[in-house]
Write a protein that holds these residues in place. Structure first.
Motif, PDB file in Angstrom:
ATOM      1  N   GLY B 101       0.829  -1.208   0.000  1.00 55.54           N
ATOM      2  CA  GLY B 101       0.000   0.000   0.000  1.00 55.54           C
ATOM      3  C   GLY B 101       0.860   1.253   0.000  1.00 55.54           C
ATOM      4  O   GLY B 101       0.601   2.226  -0.708  1.00 55.54           O
ATOM      5  N   PHE B 102       1.937   1.189   0.794  1.00 51.05           N
ATOM      6  CA  PHE B 102       2.820   2.344   0.885  1.00 51.05           C
ATOM      7  C   PHE B 102       3.589   2.508  -0.420  1.00 51.05           C
ATOM      8  O   PHE B 102       3.719   3.621  -0.952  1.00 51.05           O
ATOM      9  CB  PHE B 102       3.767   2.150   2.069  1.00 51.05           C
ATOM     10  CG  PHE B 102       4.736   3.291   2.242  1.00 51.05           C
ATOM     11  CD1 PHE B 102       4.279   4.583   2.478  1.00 51.05           C
ATOM     12  CD2 PHE B 102       6.098   3.067   2.163  1.00 51.05           C
ATOM     13  CE1 PHE B 102       5.163   5.635   2.631  1.00 51.05           C
ATOM     14  CE2 PHE B 102       6.984   4.116   2.319  1.00 51.05           C
ATOM     15  CZ  PHE B 102       6.521   5.402   2.544  1.00 51.05           C
ATOM     16  N   ARG B 103       4.092   1.365  -0.956  1.00 53.56           N
ATOM     17  CA  ARG B 103       4.859   1.403  -2.209  1.00 53.56           C
ATOM     18  C   ARG B 103       4.007   1.968  -3.344  1.00 53.56           C
ATOM     19  O   ARG B 103       4.474   2.743  -4.167  1.00 53.56           O
ATOM     20  CB  ARG B 103       5.326  -0.011  -2.586  1.00 53.56           C
ATOM     21  CG  ARG B 103       6.525  -0.493  -1.829  1.00 53.56           C
ATOM     22  CD  ARG B 103       7.822  -0.119  -2.538  1.00 53.56           C
ATOM     23  NE  ARG B 103       7.921  -0.738  -3.857  1.00 53.56           N
ATOM     24  CZ  ARG B 103       8.537  -1.893  -4.099  1.00 53.56           C
ATOM     25  NH1 ARG B 103       9.103  -2.565  -3.124  1.00 53.56           N
ATOM     26  NH2 ARG B 103       8.590  -2.371  -5.327  1.00 53.56           N
ATOM     27  N   ALA B 104       2.735   1.568  -3.338  1.00 55.40           N
ATOM     28  CA  ALA B 104       1.867   2.004  -4.422  1.00 55.40           C
ATOM     29  C   ALA B 104       1.327   3.411  -4.185  1.00 55.40           C
ATOM     30  O   ALA B 104       0.582   3.944  -5.000  1.00 55.40           O
ATOM     31  CB  ALA B 104       0.713   1.017  -4.586  1.00 55.40           C
ATOM     32  N   GLY B 105       1.700   3.975  -3.031  1.00 61.23           N
ATOM     33  CA  GLY B 105       1.268   5.344  -2.741  1.00 61.23           C
ATOM     34  C   GLY B 105      -0.187   5.447  -2.298  1.00 61.23           C
ATOM     35  O   GLY B 105      -0.738   6.524  -2.204  1.00 61.23           O
ATOM     36  N   ARG B 106      -0.810   4.310  -2.002  1.00 62.35           N
ATOM     37  CA  ARG B 106      -2.206   4.356  -1.561  1.00 62.35           C
ATOM     38  C   ARG B 106      -2.319   4.650  -0.072  1.00 62.35           C
ATOM     39  O   ARG B 106      -3.340   5.115   0.399  1.00 62.35           O
ATOM     40  CB  ARG B 106      -2.905   3.019  -1.874  1.00 62.35           C
ATOM     41  CG  ARG B 106      -3.071   2.704  -3.348  1.00 62.35           C
ATOM     42  CD  ARG B 106      -3.993   3.705  -4.029  1.00 62.35           C
ATOM     43  NE  ARG B 106      -5.358   3.629  -3.514  1.00 62.35           N
ATOM     44  CZ  ARG B 106      -6.294   2.891  -4.083  1.00 62.35           C
ATOM     45  NH1 ARG B 106      -6.024   2.174  -5.145  1.00 62.35           N
ATOM     46  NH2 ARG B 106      -7.510   2.881  -3.589  1.00 62.35           N
ATOM     47  N   LEU B 107      -1.267   4.341   0.674  1.00 63.37           N
ATOM     48  CA  LEU B 107      -1.306   4.571   2.129  1.00 63.37           C
ATOM     49  C   LEU B 107      -0.255   5.610   2.502  1.00 63.37           C
ATOM     50  O   LEU B 107       0.844   5.617   1.930  1.00 63.37           O
ATOM     51  CB  LEU B 107      -1.005   3.276   2.883  1.00 63.37           C
ATOM     52  CG  LEU B 107      -2.038   2.163   2.773  1.00 63.37           C
ATOM     53  CD1 LEU B 107      -1.535   0.907   3.463  1.00 63.37           C
ATOM     54  CD2 LEU B 107      -3.346   2.592   3.397  1.00 63.37           C
ATOM     55  N   SER B 108      -0.589   6.477   3.467  1.00 65.15           N
ATOM     56  CA  SER B 108       0.412   7.434   3.945  1.00 65.15           C
ATOM     57  C   SER B 108       1.429   6.677   4.793  1.00 65.15           C
ATOM     58  O   SER B 108       1.201   5.546   5.211  1.00 65.15           O
ATOM     59  CB  SER B 108      -0.257   8.519   4.767  1.00 65.15           C
ATOM     60  OG  SER B 108      -0.686   7.965   5.987  1.00 65.15           O
TER      61      SER B 108
END
Lengths: 428, 365
Positions: B101-108
């Protein structure tokens, strides 16, 4: 005019001065609004005890009694917290099984030297009653009753199943196998459950299993503090009950209110509950709106070798700090206890067994409704074994037994888990 | 001269004035929150019997970390990666979700970090189990923690989603909506005793409304409060009904903060109703949702009354929760030291969630 005013003020001061001795009273049994002061007509535990307290408040000169909240569930937690906070009620009710915990710490006043002067005749107490309030040779309370588990019976269902003696009393089982037979007869004849009790919340299931273990001459722990729950006797006791669930002759999911309602609705032949509801069920049976109409009480039947039923005692105690620090309130508290002791016959109306020989032998006592039907209970009444943390032990048993009949835990696992945990509690 | 005197009259610097104004608060805060907390920690390091110490102050004994060991640990405890497959798989999934999620920029960053830490705990903690001949010193503690987490995991989304839907539906100026808002908020003002009484009657298999409905529909009534499968659901339902109000009000405030222009612009693009809710309301409510969720988590970890009054922790401890266990240990069993140790444990959990909220809040600023 001025003189009149002064005179009135002085008179008022004199009166309030004399009436200033307030005694706070802690009890369970639940609330009763408008209990009144007539101790001879009230019904049910809550209202009978409150009418006695109200009468003490009205009749004892110079004493007012202030009843604290009367909730059941958290009563002992509140009492423990009140003692820990240094402000326990001046008198409070408790069970005999709590005496080791409270008296052992020095929380309770030793009363033996003061009872006679207060008008309480110890020699009139039944030996078992004196025993109930005694701890290490001292007297730590005034006993109020013996209570025990009974079988409350719906005779209409028993009759339909053909389980009635010629004298009109119910035919009760004498062995676990016969219990199952009778249950099948009731099911066949009426489609109703044979037995109802609170197996789901309140520890009536624990008390049943205890009774059935005692009937085999065994106990849940020995006097030297070794847990003996993972035993053949416990297995027999538990399977006596689970066979009813397995065959659908009893419902383990009913709690106290629901099991009672099932019995009153005429949906169960037998309800296992205590002496405290005899007058209530008798009153309900007389009510034409209630399905239960032919109500009978019976001693807990002997399914194994010897008679035994779970029993306990209610008693009244005074904090040690009151005796030490406040002799006037202590004297007033003793007078209230004497008043309660004098009204032992009124309390017995609930269905509880009296503690005073003079009451036990009286015609008024023998004439109480259904009293003759459970005359044998006094002889088979057995106490829970003495332990300082019996509350926690009972909770372990209640949990593990519920696990058996509500969640399908195997009897072997539940009993061995219970034994481990109770041993931990006994070891402190 | 006159000016000098005036200055002297003012006398206090800003810092001094602030200090004086803060004193009343700090005194109350210190006396009623900070001191009791550290006193609790201190008690947790003692063998402290509530009743015995009341009668003899010397009856306590310093035992160091023993209460913590007796509560949290056991004999021959081992760790295994497959000791509790379900929980640990959930943990691994959480870590994976956080990472990708973080890698894909979906999660802060903070959300990913929080999720990652939570996932790691799910892998780590359930992995501990008693080995051969081993046992937990307190066999009830961890199941109780598990029940509490289950309760939170059901109650928090339940309250949040229901309150969100209600807020979206009841936002507006018609009289009916105002009346309904008040009605839905009303349950919040009841005390836990009243709420549990109402729901005990509702759930009763003999007199209850729910049982009557099931019977009218031809089913056999569920014995909610004493059935292991339904007892937890029952207290969660009562809790959602009870604590909807505040969450709904917070969401309403959040919704009313969203500029009407956005909705108008969206309406031109044919986004109304559910679409508008999904693409406009929800994203704009992100901060409110975080706030509500964290507040609810902290609140519901302290659940006590519902379990204590409706099910007494049963059947078979399936609704036993942490605060009730602390209460029983302290006041029924008089083991104040052990109860305090559990309370410190609960504090650490709730502290961790407060920290998450703090970090997430700062990041967004």
């Amino acid at each position: 005019m001025k003189h009149v005013l002064m005179g009135t003020a002085l008179a008022a001061m004199a009166v309030t001065g004399a009436a200033a001795q307030e005694v706070s009273l802690g009890r369970f049994f639940g609330a009763c609004e408008d209990a009144g002061t007539d101790t001879t007509t009230s019904t049910g535990e809550a209202c009978i005890i409150q009418s006695i307290i109200n009468a003490a408040d009205a009749e004892l000169d110079g004493i007012t009694v202030n009843t604290l909240p009367t909730d059941w569930g958290n009563y002992y937690d509140q009492i423990v917290a009140a003692y820990a906070g240094g402000e326990p009620p001046d008198i409070h009710v408790m069970h005999r099984h709590r005496v080791p915990q409270f008296a052992g710490l020095g929380a309770l006043a030793e009363l033996s030297g003061d009872l006679e002067a207060a008008g309480i005749d110890v020699s009139d107490w039944a030996p078992a009653a004196l025993d109930a309030v005694s701890h290490n040779g001292g007297i730590y309370g005034v006993p109020m009753d013996f209570h025990a588990n009974l079988w409350h019976v719906n005779m209409e269902i028993m009759e339909a199943a053909g389980l009635v003696n010629d004298d009109g009393s119910p035919i009760l089982p004498t062995s676990p196998a016969e219990l199952l037979e009778h249950a099948a007869m009731v099911e066949d004849a009426t489609g109703h459950d044979y037995l109802a009790a609170d197996f789901a919340q309140f520890p009536i299931g624990v008390r049943l299993v205890l009774s059935l273990m005692w009937q085999q001459g065994e106990n849940i722990f020995t006097e030297d503090g070794t847990a003996t729950i993972d035993s053949e006797a416990a297995r027999n006791a538990v399977t006596t009950i689970t066979q009813l669930f397995d065959e659908g002759y009893a419902d383990p999911q009913l709690n106290y209110a629901d099991s009672q309602q099932a019995f009153l609705n005429g949906e169960a032949a037998v309800l296992v509950n205590g002496t405290w509801v005899v007058d209530f069920y008798a009153a309900e049976a007389a009510n034409s709106d209630v399905a239960l109409s032919d109500y009978h009480v019976a001693d807990f039947p002997t399914l194994f070798d010897e008679g035994a039923t779970w029993a306990d005692s209610h008693m009244w105690a005074i904090p040690a700090s009151l005796k030490r620090d406040d002799p006037e309130t202590y004297a007033a508290a003793l007078r209230v206890l004497a008043f309660i002791n004098d009204h032992n016959i009124d309390w017995a109306r609930t269905g509880h067994m009296a503690v005073r020989n003079s009451v036990l032998g009286s015609e008024a006592y023998a004439g109480l409704p259904h009293r003759d039907e459970y005359a044998g209970t006094a002889a088979i009444a057995r106490d829970t074994p003495a332990a300082e943390n019996y509350g926690a032990i009972q909770d372990v048993l209640n949990r593990e037994l519920q696990a058996i009949w509500l969640t399908g835990k195997s009897i072997d696992d539940a009993l061995s888990d219970a034994e481990l945990e109770v041993q931990d509690l006994l070891d402190g | 001269m006159a000016m000098n005197q005036q200055r002297k009259g003012r006398g206090l610097s800003q810092t001094q004035a602030a200090a004086i104004l803060l004193v009343p608060f700090l005194a109350v805060y210190g006396a009623f929150l900070v001191y009791p907390f550290f006193h609790g920690v201190w008690i947790s390091l003692h063998d402290w019997n509530l009743l015995a110490v009341a009668f003899n102050p010397d009856a306590r004994e310093f035992v160091g970390a023993e209460n913590y060991i007796r509560t949290l640990w056991g004999r021959n405890i081992e760790w295994g990666p497959l000791a509790s497959p379900v929980m640990q798989t959930v943990g691994v999934l959480g870590i994976g979700l956080a990472f990708f999620g973080f890698r894909a920029g979906r999660l802060s960053k903070a959300t990913a970090l929080a999720l990652g830490i939570a996932g790691s705990l799910f892998v780590l903690l359930p992995g501990f189990h008693p080995g051969e001949d081993g046992r937990w010193y307190d066999r009830r503690f961890w199941p109780t923690v598990g029940n509490t987490i289950t309760f939170v995991a059901l109650a928090v989304p339940g309250v949040t989603i229901t309150a969100l839907i209600l807020a979206a539906a009841l936002d507006g100026e018609t009289r009916a909506k105002a009346v309904l808002r008040t009605l839905f908020f009303l349950s919040q003002v009841l005390s836990v005793t009243v709420v549990t009484l109402i729901w005990q009657i509702m759930f009763s298999p003999r007199q209850g409304l729910i049982a009557n409905l099931t019977e009218a529909l031809g089913g056999s009534p569920i014995v909610w409060l004493t059935d292991q499968q339904f007892a937890m659901a029952a207290i969660v339902i009562a809790t959602i009904w009870w604590s909807l109000g505040i969450a709904m009000i917070l969401f309403l405030a959040g919704i009313q903060d969203i500029s009407k222009d956005i909705y108008e612009a969206a309406a031109i693009d044919d986004a109304t109703g559910v679409k508008a809710f999904w693409y406009i309301t929800l994203p704009n409510l992100k901060r409110t949702i975080t706030l509500v969720v964290v507040l609810q988590i902290i609140l519901h970890f302290q659940v006590f009354g519902q379990s204590h009054l409706m099910t007494q922790g049963g059947p078979n401890d399936s609704t036993q929760v942490l605060v009730r266990y602390i209460y029983q240990t302290a006041f029924r069993d008089s083991e104040l030291g052990k109860a305090s140790a559990m309370a410190v444990f609960l504090f650490v959990i709730m502290g961790a969630f407060s920290l998450v909220q703090f970090i997430v809040g700062r990041e967004e600023e």
